[in-house]
Design an enzyme around this catalytic site. Structure first.
Site, short mmCIF file in Angstrom:
data_model
loop_
_atom_site.label_atom_id
_atom_site.label_comp_id
_atom_site.label_asym_id
_atom_site.label_seq_id
_atom_site.Cartn_x
_atom_site.Cartn_y
_atom_site.Cartn_z
N PHE A 135 -70.69 -21.53 -73.97
CA PHE A 135 -70.04 -20.57 -74.86
C PHE A 135 -69.43 -19.38 -74.13
CE2 PHE A 135 -73.49 -22.68 -77.16
CZ PHE A 135 -72.71 -23.41 -78.03
N THR A 136 -69.71 -19.23 -72.86
CA THR A 136 -69.14 -18.11 -72.11
C THR A 136 -68.23 -18.56 -70.98
OG1 THR A 136 -71.05 -18.04 -70.59
CG2 THR A 136 -71.18 -16.70 -72.60
N TYR A 167 -92.40 -19.89 -62.72
CA TYR A 167 -91.52 -19.06 -63.54
C TYR A 167 -91.89 -17.58 -63.42
CZ TYR A 167 -89.58 -23.18 -65.96
OH TYR A 167 -88.95 -24.36 -66.28
N SER A 204 -81.84 -26.84 -70.08
CA SER A 204 -80.49 -26.27 -70.09
C SER A 204 -79.55 -27.04 -71.02
CB SER A 204 -79.91 -26.25 -68.67
OG SER A 204 -78.80 -25.39 -68.58
N PRO A 205 -79.95 -27.27 -72.28
CA PRO A 205 -79.08 -28.01 -73.20
C PRO A 205 -77.78 -27.29 -73.53
CG PRO A 205 -80.94 -27.04 -74.38
CD PRO A 205 -81.21 -26.86 -72.92
N LEU A 206 -77.72 -25.98 -73.30
CA LEU A 206 -76.49 -25.21 -73.51
C LEU A 206 -75.87 -24.78 -72.18
CD1 LEU A 206 -77.56 -22.96 -76.54
CD2 LEU A 206 -76.57 -25.27 -76.55
N GLY A 263 -75.83 -21.17 -71.07
CA GLY A 263 -74.89 -20.32 -71.78
C GLY A 263 -73.43 -20.58 -71.44
#
Length: 288
Positions: A207-208, A44, A199-201, A204
């Site tokens: 929402f985008t 990372y 990466s549960p969302l 991004g």
């Protein structure tokens, strides 16, 4: 291994613009809301994030004892930090894993890693050699538990025959449901292997994203959020947590509010109908 039900991700920590004091404050705020486990990988930030985190820990004696560190190794990335890497490749060999653990311990300013994961499948993996490496690291007190990340059910089964595994860290979200179709989550339930969810969302996109799938799922999550008095992001976490494999979502956010939205999902339990409303929105049709 007692990990917190929500795990804080550090993938982009090097881009957050936090100095040592700011990062320490972020860690302390996470601990205050019950997020005590932090997910890392040696690669990372071009092999820099572990050291940034370690500097923050070193600035506050006693902080390390209040949290758990998950980190990953096995990917060799071409980087000025690793001049010996000539090409991107994967290495589960004893020499590389042992050297990676020692480098991570130095960077993190820690005498042990709570959970070590093999980051990506190594097509040349010798499971006997890797299991023996795990046993050596455990006996030395350098690593307490082991697991894998992004591994197939067959790869998990092959390694688990030779050494206990805690988890398989996988991608899973209302927009990415391959783990429901390829047997990964079924195996987790069958073996009691709690998955970590990266990466549960959907980075991004939930929402985008302007694609049809994202718009459909976003509307359903918004509606469910209004019904439950929480945000759509919280409903996304609740959808993941509803699975019987008892997932550990990894919430990667520099915003403590982002972590709070994940924690707010813990007391929620979606009905099966609500869970399938999200699933149906994602696949774009009714179940067969």
């Amino acid at each position: 291994m007692q990990l917190s039900p929500i795990i804080a991700g550090t993938w982009r920590l090097h881009q957050w613009g936090l100095d040592r004091a700011g990062l320490r404050h972020w860690i302390e705020q996470a601990l205050e809301i019950g997020v005590t486990s932090f997910d890392h990988a040696d690669i990372y930030g071009g092999y820099t994030v572990e050291a940034l985190f370690g500097e923050a820990l070193a600035s506050a004696p006693g902080l390390r004892g209040r949290l758990q560190i998950v980190t990953k190794c096995g990917i060799k990335v071409v980087s000025p930090q690793r001049p010996g890497h000539a090409t991107k490749s994967y290495d589960s060999g004893r020499a590389h894993v042992m050297a990676s653990v020692d480098q991570s311990l130095r960077a993190l300013r820690s005498d042990h890693i709570d959970v070590l994961l093999m980051h990506r499948p190594d097509l040349l993996m010798d499971p006997e050699e890797l299991a023996d490496t795990f046993r050596h690291l455990l006996a030395a007190g350098k690593v307490l538990q082991f697991g894998v990340s992004n591994h197939t059910p067959g790869q998990v089964a092959m390694l688990r025959k030779r050494h206990p595994l805690l988890t398989n860290q996988i991608e899973f979200s209302p927009l990415q449901m391959q783990a429901l179709a390829d047997g990964t989550l079924e195996q987790c339930v069958d073996l009691g292997l709690r998955p970590m969810i990266w990466s549960p969302l959907s980075r991004g996109r939930l929402f985008t994203g302007d694609d049809a799938q994202a718009r459909r799922v976003r509307q359903v999550l918004h509606d469910l959020g209004q019904q439950n008095g929480v945000s759509a992001a919280t409903m996304a976490y609740a959808w993941i947590l509803r699975h019987p494999s008892r997932p550990w979502p990894v919430a990667g956010s520099s915003r403590i509010e982002g972590l709070r939205e994940a924690v707010a999902a813990l007391p929620l339990r979606l009905s099966s109908e609500d869970w399938y409303r999200v699933w149906q929105a994602s696949i774009g049709g009714e179940p067969p």
